[in-house]
Design an enzyme around this catalytic site. Structure first.
Site, short mmCIF file in Angstrom:
data_model
loop_
_atom_site.label_atom_id
_atom_site.label_comp_id
_atom_site.label_asym_id
_atom_site.label_seq_id
_atom_site.Cartn_x
_atom_site.Cartn_y
_atom_site.Cartn_z
N PRO A 9 -34.10 49.36 28.69
CA PRO A 9 -32.69 49.72 28.82
C PRO A 9 -32.02 48.90 29.90
CG PRO A 9 -34.11 51.59 29.85
CD PRO A 9 -35.17 50.48 29.10
N ASN A 10 -30.79 48.83 29.26
CA ASN A 10 -29.81 48.14 30.14
C ASN A 10 -29.95 46.59 30.18
OD1 ASN A 10 -28.17 50.40 30.98
ND2 ASN A 10 -29.76 50.86 32.36
N ARG A 17 -24.73 42.13 34.35
CA ARG A 17 -25.21 43.35 35.30
C ARG A 17 -25.73 42.69 36.65
NH1 ARG A 17 -31.03 46.12 33.89
NH2 ARG A 17 -30.83 47.67 35.63
N TYR A 22 -30.00 39.94 38.83
CA TYR A 22 -30.78 39.71 37.66
C TYR A 22 -30.43 38.26 36.93
CZ TYR A 22 -31.79 44.60 37.82
OH TYR A 22 -32.57 46.02 38.18
N ASN A 73 -41.00 44.50 29.12
CA ASN A 73 -39.82 44.89 30.74
C ASN A 73 -39.32 46.20 30.21
OD1 ASN A 73 -38.30 45.14 32.65
ND2 ASN A 73 -37.39 43.26 32.51
N ALA A 76 -35.75 50.66 33.73
CA ALA A 76 -35.86 51.85 34.48
C ALA A 76 -37.18 52.58 34.09
CB ALA A 76 -34.69 52.45 34.58
N GLU A 97 -46.71 43.31 31.49
CA GLU A 97 -45.60 43.85 32.23
C GLU A 97 -44.89 42.76 33.03
OE1 GLU A 97 -46.49 47.11 34.86
OE2 GLU A 97 -44.26 47.16 35.61
N HIS A 99 -40.90 41.68 34.83
CA HIS A 99 -39.73 42.23 35.52
C HIS A 99 -39.08 40.82 35.96
CE1 HIS A 99 -40.69 46.49 35.38
NE2 HIS A 99 -41.83 46.17 35.74
N ARG A 106 -38.05 46.30 46.58
CA ARG A 106 -36.89 46.87 46.03
C ARG A 106 -37.02 48.26 46.56
NH1 ARG A 106 -34.31 45.73 40.68
NH2 ARG A 106 -32.57 46.73 41.54
#
Ligand code: DQA
Length: 143
Positions: A9-10, A17, A22, A73, A76, A97, A99, A106
């Site tokens: 998502p996003n 963003r 990012y 990825n 969230a 995975e 990111h 973070r």
């Protein structure tokens, strides 16, 4: 090798963003880089983006027989989706995975990945390089 790439998502907002976190690259530009790198490595990609937990699970299910590796990825969902975790485990996917940011540095809620235990590796903090490294890793497990 057939590699399934899933953006959570996003990530459709990449470029707009929080570019300081990012980056300025759009999702289309990132995907073009992934396709170019996969071609260089001689690998075949299917790339999807979904904002929905069930949508991601449906994509995993529909592509599980084809995919020899998964680069995901979960965005969230990384931090709380036991459903995606169970799908990866239940489908027997060889998952990596990724990111863009270093989630270990973070906010506290981002430091936890419920997906990591069902993945072979996690690459985080390298921006697009996290994904490119994951593709290299796929090749190493494919041999
Ligand atoms: C992310 C990190 C997540 O915490 C966040 O929710 C994202 C992107 C990353 O690529 O750094 O959407 O997965």
């Amino acid at each position: 090798m057939n590699i399934l790439v899933i953006h959570g998502p996003n990530l459709q907002l990449l470029g707009k963003r929080q570019p300081e976190l990012y980056g300025k690259e759009t999702l289309a530009q990132l995907n073009a880089r992934l396709k170019k790198h996969a071609a260089y490595l001689g690998q075949t990609l299917r790339i999807f983006q979904s904002n929905c937990e069930g949508g991601i699970i449906d994509l995993l299910t529909a592509n599980a027989a084809w995919a020899e590796a998964l680069v995901i990825n979960p965005a969230a969902y990384t931090h709380y989706s036991y459903a995606i975790r169970d799908a990866i485990e239940g489908l027997g996917l060889q998952a990596i995975e990724v990111h863009l940011t270093d989630i270990s540095k973070r906010e506290p809620f981002r430091r936890v990945s419920v997906i990591k235990p069902v993945c072979l590796a996690q690459f985080a903090g390298g921006g697009a390089l996290s994904y490119l490294t994951a593709l290299d890793y796929c090749v190493s497990i494919g041999n």
